[in-house]
Structures are given as C-alpha cells and as structure tokens.
Motif scaffolding. Structure first.
Motif, PDB file in Angstrom:
ATOM      1  N   ARG A 210       0.823  -1.207   0.000  1.00 34.18           N
ATOM      2  CA  ARG A 210       0.000   0.000   0.000  1.00 34.18           C
ATOM      3  C   ARG A 210       0.862   1.264   0.000  1.00 34.18           C
ATOM      4  O   ARG A 210       0.445   2.298  -0.519  1.00 34.18           O
ATOM      5  CB  ARG A 210      -0.974  -0.006   1.176  1.00 34.18           C
ATOM      6  CG  ARG A 210      -0.380  -0.006   2.553  1.00 34.18           C
ATOM      7  CD  ARG A 210      -1.488   0.143   3.607  1.00 34.18           C
ATOM      8  NE  ARG A 210      -0.967  -0.003   4.956  1.00 34.18           N
ATOM      9  CZ  ARG A 210      -1.033  -1.117   5.663  1.00 34.18           C
ATOM     10  NH1 ARG A 210      -1.607  -2.196   5.148  1.00 34.18           N
ATOM     11  NH2 ARG A 210      -0.527  -1.182   6.888  1.00 34.18           N
ATOM     12  N   ILE A 211       2.089   1.184   0.532  1.00 32.59           N
ATOM     13  CA  ILE A 211       2.994   2.332   0.461  1.00 32.59           C
ATOM     14  C   ILE A 211       3.502   2.508  -0.964  1.00 32.59           C
ATOM     15  O   ILE A 211       3.653   3.633  -1.450  1.00 32.59           O
ATOM     16  CB  ILE A 211       4.172   2.164   1.438  1.00 32.59           C
ATOM     17  CG1 ILE A 211       3.662   1.990   2.869  1.00 32.59           C
ATOM     18  CG2 ILE A 211       5.108   3.378   1.363  1.00 32.59           C
ATOM     19  CD1 ILE A 211       2.857   3.146   3.390  1.00 32.59           C
ATOM     20  N   TYR A 212       3.758   1.389  -1.655  1.00 32.23           N
ATOM     21  CA  TYR A 212       4.142   1.492  -3.068  1.00 32.23           C
ATOM     22  C   TYR A 212       3.034   2.184  -3.866  1.00 32.23           C
ATOM     23  O   TYR A 212       3.307   2.983  -4.772  1.00 32.23           O
ATOM     24  CB  TYR A 212       4.391   0.107  -3.675  1.00 32.23           C
ATOM     25  CG  TYR A 212       5.423  -0.746  -2.987  1.00 32.23           C
ATOM     26  CD1 TYR A 212       6.522  -0.174  -2.357  1.00 32.23           C
ATOM     27  CD2 TYR A 212       5.302  -2.135  -2.972  1.00 32.23           C
ATOM     28  CE1 TYR A 212       7.472  -0.974  -1.737  1.00 32.23           C
ATOM     29  CE2 TYR A 212       6.251  -2.936  -2.361  1.00 32.23           C
ATOM     30  CZ  TYR A 212       7.334  -2.359  -1.733  1.00 32.23           C
ATOM     31  OH  TYR A 212       8.258  -3.139  -1.123  1.00 32.23           O
ATOM     32  N   CYS A 213       1.786   1.883  -3.523  1.00 31.33           N
ATOM     33  CA  CYS A 213       0.658   2.500  -4.234  1.00 31.33           C
ATOM     34  C   CYS A 213       0.585   3.998  -3.948  1.00 31.33           C
ATOM     35  O   CYS A 213       0.202   4.785  -4.829  1.00 31.33           O
ATOM     36  CB  CYS A 213      -0.651   1.817  -3.833  1.00 31.33           C
ATOM     37  SG  CYS A 213      -0.797   0.123  -4.445  1.00 31.33           S
ATOM     38  N   VAL A 214       0.958   4.400  -2.734  1.00 34.34           N
ATOM     39  CA  VAL A 214       1.031   5.829  -2.422  1.00 34.34           C
ATOM     40  C   VAL A 214       2.076   6.504  -3.299  1.00 34.34           C
ATOM     41  O   VAL A 214       1.856   7.589  -3.845  1.00 34.34           O
ATOM     42  CB  VAL A 214       1.371   6.052  -0.929  1.00 34.34           C
ATOM     43  CG1 VAL A 214       1.671   7.529  -0.654  1.00 34.34           C
ATOM     44  CG2 VAL A 214       0.218   5.593  -0.052  1.00 34.34           C
ATOM     45  N   SER A 215       3.223   5.848  -3.452  1.00 37.37           N
ATOM     46  CA  SER A 215       4.277   6.375  -4.319  1.00 37.37           C
ATOM     47  C   SER A 215       3.766   6.565  -5.741  1.00 37.37           C
ATOM     48  O   SER A 215       3.956   7.624  -6.354  1.00 37.37           O
ATOM     49  CB  SER A 215       5.464   5.406  -4.309  1.00 37.37           C
ATOM     50  OG  SER A 215       6.427   5.751  -5.274  1.00 37.37           O
ATOM     51  N   ALA A 216       3.077   5.553  -6.270  1.00 38.49           N
ATOM     52  CA  ALA A 216       2.547   5.636  -7.634  1.00 38.49           C
ATOM     53  C   ALA A 216       1.473   6.706  -7.744  1.00 38.49           C
ATOM     54  O   ALA A 216       1.470   7.512  -8.690  1.00 38.49           O
ATOM     55  CB  ALA A 216       1.981   4.281  -8.051  1.00 38.49           C
ATOM     56  N   GLY A 217       0.554   6.746  -6.786  1.00 36.54           N
ATOM     57  CA  GLY A 217      -0.539   7.707  -6.849  1.00 36.54           C
ATOM     58  C   GLY A 217      -0.076   9.143  -6.727  1.00 36.54           C
ATOM     59  O   GLY A 217      -0.546  10.027  -7.457  1.00 36.54           O
ATOM     60  N   GLY A 218       0.875   9.388  -5.819  1.00 40.10           N
ATOM     61  CA  GLY A 218       1.372  10.753  -5.646  1.00 40.10           C
ATOM     62  C   GLY A 218       2.027  11.282  -6.908  1.00 40.10           C
ATOM     63  O   GLY A 218       1.753  12.410  -7.344  1.00 40.10           O
TER      64      GLY A 218
END
Length: 398
Positions: A210-218
C-alpha cells in the motif's frame, strides 16, 4: 571543492543527481513548441517526457540487482556516458520518433546514476553519515527538476530547445566524470554480496504494497499537473507565453523546504497523519487551479508541491520504518511504482485533457489522490492500535 571528505562527497552526489534530473525534465515547459515543431497532438508531444519515465521504471529493478553484484563506479560511468550521448542524439533528432527513442534510452540508463548511486552510498557511508549525504541526494532531485524546466523553457528561448539538450548533456558528462574520479572506491568483496532478502519477499507484503501504491498515486497526480499545466496556460483565458509558464516552475523550490519539514512533521504527528495532511494540501492546490487568475496558478502550484513532497517524505519514512532487512529492494519497488505512476499519469491525463480539458485532468487527479489519503488514514488507525496495545502492555506489567 571543500577539503572535508564528507562535504566533497555531498557536492559530487548533488552535482550528479542534479544533472540527471535536469536531463529528465528539459522538454516539459516546451511541449507546446514540440507539438508545433513536429505537427503532433498534446499526448504525442508528451511522449518526450513519458518515454524517459517508462525507461526508468523498466530498468530500475535490473540495475538494483546489478548493484548488488558488481562494483558500482563503473556502472555510474557507463550510465553517464550513455545518457549524455542520447542527449546529444535528442538535440539533433530530425523526427519525433527518433527524439522519443533517444529519450527512452536515456530513461533505461538513468537508474545507473540514481538507484545505483543510492546503493553505492549505503555501501560506503557509515550509518551516522548516510542520512547527511542522502539529504543532498533528495535536494538534488528537486533542484534538478527545476533546472531542467528552466533550462528548457527560460534560459534558452523556446525555439532553441535543442541547445538545452546539448548543454544538459555536457553538464551530465562533466558531473559523471567528476563522480567517477572523486567517489571513494568501494569494497569489491562487499559489492558482490547480495542481500538474502528476495524481491518477491518485499513485493507481496500488504503493509509495504500500500505504500508502493502511495508512491505511484502521488507521482501520478504530480506529473499530470506539471505536464498539462503548460497547455492549460497557453490557452484561453490565460494565453501565457512559454517563458511566463516556465517561471511557475519556480514553485518547485517549495520542495527544497517541504522535504525536511515533512520529515519533522511525520516525526511529530506520525507518517499516516502526514500523508493525510499532504493529500489534503495537494487537493486544495488542484482546486485552486480552477480559478482563472494568474495569482491562483502560483498559489496552486506552491500547494501542489508542498502536498506532494509531504506525501513523498512521509511514505518513504513509513516504508523504511516497516523494514529491518530488504530496504534496498523495497526502495527499488518504491521507485518503480513511483515512475510507473508517473507514466500512467501522463498517459491517462492526456486522454482526460483531450476529452474534457483541464477540468478533466483535475477530476482524474482528485480521484487518484484518494489512494494516499485512504492509506494515510489506514496508517493512522494502525498507529493508534499499536499505541493502545503498547499502553495496555505497560499497564499489565505494572
């Protein structure tokens, strides 16, 4: 060059990373000029940016694995020579496909200068000094991003964008040679020792994913805003010149301040809460872009930068606090998702801009911002639960 070895190392790292990110972002402020020069649409012109980002995303993990098995300084030298040579090809390219192809090659070798440099620093620097030098690394990414935009759209007249590519290639070549000569030689035996943790061990952990997804989304939202803002401001009701648009990229300076401040904020209120704050500030910046006034654009981009770098710093902090081993591989995935998110953002926002103009881009970006916002809320709940469990344990012990 300062005599203190640490200061000298900081300057070498700062120069190399700044030169790399200057190269990455040169075309962004002159995308309307490239559209006119080659007679293509907005989305096609934007390939000169997204091709680099895609190349970085594809090559990041292979170079991360290579850095575990080989001495890194020769990798840095090879990467710098290839990226600089591809920059010269970009400057001389007579057609857009050749320009995009050269930019893709640059992206494939950028991780040799970024991912591998971070791995090199982790290997050769004492733990108590690593954070100091990595601070120079992070600041250099911000300064390089700003320098690329100013070089491409302000230092040189927009119609002379080819000269910007040539100057950036020369700067990168000089920084690469200086780093190769000046960086300490690492222990070759240690350079060949791969960490026992495998890539899949840190990819399929739900708390990390879910932190990787934050990286992608940001970065999805950030790259969308900065890639399509020039088209928005060139059209009605603004009709701004390329130089006027480029000056707005000075808002990137906010990132130099926001990064360290976000780190302190995360330490005070927690990474999850900082993610939520960053998402809300980012969303406020998107909303302000809908006000058709020049002052609103300056304020909006300042909020966008403050929000993005707060999300980025808090997510990176949350990631590394969850790890006792496998930090290199987990950070490689973080970077991979970061650039995949940027590629997706530029591509999908191109369709949104074509269908609904700037309002379409903002609507898409607002939806994607729900990813860091919801993840931040999850992290806050977990932190509260862990805090409650800790207090209960202490109470029972008494």
């Amino acid at each position: 060059m300062p005599r203190d070895p640490l200061s000298r190392l900081q300057w070498l790292v700062f120069a190399l990373v700044s030169a790399v990110f200057t190269t990455v972002y040169i075309p962004q402020p002159v995308l309307p000029v490239l559209r006119q020069t080659f007679g293509v649409g907005e989305g096609t012109a934007s390939l000169t940016v997204s091709a680099v980002v895609l190349g970085i995303a594809l090559a990041n993990l292979p170079f991360g694995a290579l850095a575990d098995r080989m001495a890194i300084r020769p990798i840095l030298l090879t990467g710098g020579l290839v990226v600089a040579a591809a920059g010269v090809v970009s400057a001389l390219a007579p057609t857009l496909p050749l320009l995009v192809g050269a930019r893709f090659v640059q992206g494939l070798f950028v991780p040799a200068l970024t991912t591998c440099l971070a791995a090199y620093l982790a290997k050769v620097m004492p733990a108590e000094r690593l954070n100091v030098v990595m601070g120079s690394y992070v600041s250099a990414t911000v300064v390089g991003g700003l320098s690329g935009r100013l070089l491409g759209g302000f230092v040189f007249p927009p119609g002379h964008w080819r000269w910007a590519f040539l100057v950036a290639a020369a700067l990168l070549l000089a920084a690469t040679l200086a780093a190769y000569v000046g960086l300490p030689v690492e222990d070759h035996e240690k350079a060949r020792q791969a960490e026992g943790v495998r890539f899949r061990d840190v990819l399929f952990r739900h708390d990390l994913f879910r932190i990787y997804c934050v990286s992608a989304g940001g970065f999805f939202v950030f790259s969308s805003v900065f890639n399509y803002m020039p088209f928005y401001l060139h059209g009605a009701p603004f009709h701004w010149s390329t130089r006027a648009v480029t000056l707005l990229y000075l808002s990137y300076i906010v990132g130099v301040v926001a990064g360290p401040l976000a780190g302190r904020l995360s330490n005070r209120i927690g990474n999850g809460a900082a993610m939520v704050v960053g998402s809300l500030v980012f969303g406020a910046g998107l909303a302000v872009t809908l006000i058709p006034q020049g002052w609103a654009m300056a304020l909006a981009l300042a909020l966008v930068c403050a929000g993005f770098f707060t999300i980025h710093a808090s997510a990176a902090g949350a990631l590394n606090r969850k790890l006792s081993t496998g930090r290199g591989r987990a950070n490689a995935f973080y970077t991979l998702f970061y650039y995949l998110g940027g590629t997706a953002g530029i591509t999908l926002s191109g369709h949104a801009y074509h269908l609904a103009g700037w309002h379409g881009v903002v609507a898409l970006a607002a939806g994607v911002l729900l990813v860091p916002l919801s993840t931040g809320l999850v992290e806050m709940r977990l932190a509260q639960r862990d805090g409650s469990a800790t207090r209960s344990s202490v109470a029972r012990a008494r």
